[in-house]
Write a protein that holds these residues in place. Structure first.
Motif, short mmCIF file in Angstrom:
data_model
loop_
_atom_site.label_atom_id
_atom_site.label_comp_id
_atom_site.label_asym_id
_atom_site.label_seq_id
_atom_site.Cartn_x
_atom_site.Cartn_y
_atom_site.Cartn_z
N LEU A 107 -1.29 4.49 -1.39
CA LEU A 107 -2.52 4.54 -0.58
C LEU A 107 -2.21 5.09 0.80
CD1 LEU A 107 -4.04 1.10 -1.59
CD2 LEU A 107 -5.03 3.34 -2.07
N ILE A 108 -1.00 4.79 1.29
CA ILE A 108 -0.56 5.38 2.56
C ILE A 108 0.81 6.00 2.32
CG2 ILE A 108 -1.89 3.82 4.00
CD1 ILE A 108 0.46 2.11 4.42
N SER A 109 1.14 7.00 3.14
CA SER A 109 2.43 7.67 2.91
C SER A 109 3.47 7.19 3.91
CB SER A 109 2.25 9.18 2.99
OG SER A 109 1.56 9.52 4.16
N ASP A 125 -4.12 8.79 4.82
CA ASP A 125 -3.81 7.37 4.68
C ASP A 125 -5.13 6.64 4.48
OD1 ASP A 125 -1.00 6.80 6.97
OD2 ASP A 125 -1.11 7.60 4.94
N ILE A 126 -5.22 5.89 3.40
CA ILE A 126 -6.48 5.22 3.10
C ILE A 126 -6.53 3.90 3.84
CG2 ILE A 126 -7.90 4.24 1.26
CD1 ILE A 126 -7.72 7.26 1.21
N ALA A 127 -7.56 3.69 4.62
CA ALA A 127 -7.68 2.47 5.42
C ALA A 127 -7.92 1.28 4.50
CB ALA A 127 -8.82 2.60 6.41
N ALA A 128 -7.44 0.14 4.93
CA ALA A 128 -7.55 -1.06 4.12
C ALA A 128 -9.00 -1.46 3.88
CB ALA A 128 -6.81 -2.21 4.76
N ILE A 162 -5.06 8.49 -11.18
CA ILE A 162 -5.70 9.82 -11.13
C ILE A 162 -5.18 10.51 -9.90
CG2 ILE A 162 -7.94 10.92 -11.49
CD1 ILE A 162 -9.04 8.18 -10.43
N ARG A 163 -4.97 11.79 -9.99
CA ARG A 163 -4.54 12.54 -8.83
C ARG A 163 -5.67 12.58 -7.80
NH1 ARG A 163 -0.06 14.98 -10.67
NH2 ARG A 163 -0.08 15.33 -12.91
N ARG A 164 -5.29 12.59 -6.53
CA ARG A 164 -6.31 12.70 -5.48
C ARG A 164 -7.08 14.01 -5.64
NH1 ARG A 164 -5.13 10.14 0.17
NH2 ARG A 164 -4.10 8.26 -0.54
N ARG A 215 -3.71 14.07 1.63
CA ARG A 215 -2.63 13.37 2.31
C ARG A 215 -3.13 12.27 3.24
NH1 ARG A 215 -0.55 18.55 5.55
NH2 ARG A 215 -0.22 19.15 3.40
N ARG A 251 0.83 -1.21 0.00
CA ARG A 251 0.00 0.00 0.00
C ARG A 251 0.86 1.26 0.00
NH1 ARG A 251 -4.17 0.71 3.22
NH2 ARG A 251 -5.87 0.28 1.82
N LEU A 269 -8.42 4.38 -5.93
CA LEU A 269 -7.22 5.19 -5.78
C LEU A 269 -5.94 4.52 -6.24
CD1 LEU A 269 -8.13 6.84 -2.37
CD2 LEU A 269 -8.28 7.84 -4.63
N THR A 270 -6.02 3.27 -6.71
CA THR A 270 -4.82 2.67 -7.30
C THR A 270 -4.84 2.82 -8.81
OG1 THR A 270 -5.90 0.51 -7.20
CG2 THR A 270 -4.32 1.02 -5.46
N ALA A 324 -12.21 2.22 -1.94
CA ALA A 324 -11.15 3.22 -2.09
C ALA A 324 -9.91 2.61 -2.72
CB ALA A 324 -10.79 3.83 -0.74
N GLU A 325 -9.62 1.37 -2.36
CA GLU A 325 -8.42 0.72 -2.88
C GLU A 325 -8.52 0.54 -4.39
OE1 GLU A 325 -6.04 -2.04 -0.08
OE2 GLU A 325 -7.09 -3.32 -1.52
N THR A 361 1.07 9.33 -10.00
CA THR A 361 0.08 9.10 -11.06
C THR A 361 0.71 8.42 -12.27
OG1 THR A 361 -0.95 11.13 -10.31
CG2 THR A 361 -1.77 10.21 -12.35
N LEU A 373 1.40 4.77 -11.45
CA LEU A 373 0.18 3.94 -11.37
C LEU A 373 -0.39 3.62 -12.74
CD1 LEU A 373 -1.71 5.43 -8.29
CD2 LEU A 373 -0.63 3.20 -8.47
#
Lengths: 293, 262
Positions: free
Chosen positions: A52-54, B259-262, B112-114, B257, A47, B108-109, B104-105, A72, A75
């Motif tokens: 997904l996380i930094s 953190d996306i939860a699993a 595309i920019r957030r 910024r 991740r 967001l993978t 989200a997973e 981007t 990915l």
């Protein structure tokens, strides 16, 4: 240029450790295995690489580009299969596949059709009505249809029947021939052994081994069971020693001649020497104390 | 604009139900007016003299017996409550639902920019509110024609503009909250809309509640005020817009910024 390269990649969730000082690299056209016990940090690593996380500290690059700055762009050239594929409810399979292609800004209809046929996927069904295995197949199509150069796969075969698993690895090898690189995280050790060139083992957030698979799996080792004695022969290099009333078993990694001459001295009634179970070899890495590299 | 289209498609049924329901209620209200007008005089006096209740709903400022006064009280409330709740619903879920529903997973993978994700989702919310209000304005105007009454154009348009801004403000504040949460947040969103509505009522009754008008959008989108003065209190509305913009900015800063939860 390494396809994936991490430098002291570290991630803490508050005070809880995710991964610590991870240093690994993956070369082009390699199938690279990534294994470790539950909670070791495999998902955290993946991740973080995917943005997904930094990371808390350290850095990583994919295709020579920084994962934070060029996320981007990176990915667009990665195919990712998460361990649990979740899609938008009430969308049909072909809609999800099309959405993924649109998000990649590519026309993947031909590839998608071929892949759906190859994996026997009914594209008209709604995704939330699919079995786990079929959802995995949707995940496969989404990861492979845009023909990226890097595949990051998290337990990709869980839920797939043996025929589909075979088809899946055929696909992987095809893409490898075409120059693709694969980062394969799996609990199925036989998969790692059969398909990966190199592998890394992670435990409690740290890398504890990273080597050619043949070195890691120590195929020169032999599982020895001696009946009629319950003492261990006078040899070094013995592991996993187990004794019972009338037998003793151990894993031997040394010189075969030494083993035979030592056994000759013992009053054994029966003996078996076999290749050890794969799991036993890797389990050695899963258990015991962690020594950080 | 893939995500924008995706969001609009996904929400189309909810959007249609809310829009049609509110339009239907506005229609029904207006249909009842002609009958109410004939038995009006006694009712008007009664409504105008109910003390606190009258002030709360602004019925001391307009003539309930006249069509614009009636429209202000009845339809203002429907637009405010119905529209306000739908706006809160849209705003509070649009970012958080990706993590709640574990999609989200997947999203967001992709490359595309957030910032683009946030922007397109914001646009989806604003667009749905805009379209809904256009439809409701048209439906209301049609209902006037149907019962054979003429509407005072300036007051009518000001009223609908104010309620649109109210909905946009509520939606944007909830949008900001949505960036911070990982679960439904429905309670928070609807609760917020309800509190803002009731705060205004309290502010109307209680003379020491002057400060409340700076907090709640229902103060500048007060139908009776708008109709009677043929104007909107601009400073308050601009303050409301500021709250909305703060919500949008908060969403961008946080979600970029997160953190996306699993």
């Amino acid at each position: 240029m390494k396809i994936i390269e991490t430098k002291n990649l570290t991630k803490y969730y508050g005070k809880a450790r995710g991964i610590i000082d991870l240093n690994l690299d993956v070369a082009q056209s390699e199938i690279f295995g990534f294994i470790g016990p539950n909670g070791a940090g495999k998902s955290t690593t993946i991740r973080t690489l995917l943005g997904l996380i930094s990371p808390t500290s350290g850095n990583a690059s994919i295709f020579g580009k920084d994962i934070l700055k060029d996320k981007t762009e990176i990915l667009s050239n990665i195919g990712y299969m998460p361990s649990e594929a979740m899609f938008y409810n009430n969308m049909r399979v072909h809609e999800v596949i099309r959405l993924s292609a649109d998000l990649h800004k590519k026309d993947c209809r031909k590839n998608a059709a071929q892949l759906c046929k190859r994996f026997d996927l009914d594209t008209k069904k709604k995704v939330n009505e699919l079995s786990l295995g079929n959802r995995k197949k949707v995940s496969i199509v989404c990861a492979f249809q845009h023909q990226p150069d890097l595949y990051i796969l998290d337990e990709p075969t869980s839920g797939l029947d043996p025929l589909m698993q075979k088809a899946f690895f055929e696909l992987i090898h095809e893409r490898q021939q075409q120059g693709g690189t694969v980062f394969l995280s799996s609990h199925v050790l036989s998969e790692i052994q059969r398909h990966c060139q190199r592998a890394a083992i992670i435990r409690e957030g740290r890398l504890i081994a990273c080597d050619l698979v043949e070195n890691l799996s120590n195929t020169k080792a032999r599982q020895v069971v001696l009946h009629g004695v319950n003492t261990v022969p006078a040899l070094s290099d013995l592991k996993n020693i187990e004794t019972s009333t009338n037998s003793v078993s151990f894993l031997f990694q040394g010189n075969m001649k030494d083993l035979i001459s030592e056994i000759d001295k013992l009053p054994i009634t029966d003996m078996t020497i076999t290749e050890p179970e794969l799991e036993e070899i890797f389990m050695h890495f899963y258990e015991g104390e962690v020594t950080s590299k | 604009m893939t995500i924008l289209i995706h969001e609009l498609k996904r929400n189309r049924i909810s959007f249609l139900i809310w829009t049609i329901s509110i339009a239907f209620m506005l229609f029904i209200c207006m249909i009842m007016y002609p009958e109410m007008k004939t038995s009006m005089n006694s009712v008007t006096d009664m409504f105008a003299n109910m003390g606190g209740f009258t002030e709360a709903f602004g019925m001391d400022q307009v003539n309930f017996g006249e069509v614009m006064g009636f429209y202000a009280i009845e339809c203002g409330n429907i637009l405010g409550i119905g529209g306000g709740f739908f706006a809160a619903l849209l705003g509070i879920g649009i970012l958080s639902k990706e993590e709640k529903e574990r999609t989200a997973e997947f999203l967001l993978t992709h490359p595309i920019r957030r910032s683009s994700v946030i922007f397109q989702k914001l646009l989806a919310v604003l667009l749905q509110l805009l379209i809904m209000n256009l439809v409701l304005t048209a439906a209301s105007a049609a209902s006037f024609a149907l019962i054979g009454e003429t509407l005072a154009m300036k007051e009518f348009l000001l009223l609908h503009t104010a309620y649109l801004v109210l909905q946009l403000e509520i939606a944007c504040i909830c949008f900001g909250i949505s960036a911070f949460i990982r679960q439904s947040g429905l309670g928070v969103g609807l609760g917020l809309a309800a509190i803002l509505y009731f705060a205004n009522i309290i502010g109307n009754i209680n003379s020491s509640g002057e400060f409340i008008k700076y907090i709640t959008p229902f103060a500048y989108a007060e139908a009776s005020d708008i109709i009677s003065s043929a104007s909107i209190e601009m400073p308050l509305m601009l303050l409301g817009c500021l709250y909305g913009i703060a919500g949008i900015v908060a969403a961008f800063i946080k979600y970029m910024r997160k953190d996306i939860a699993a």
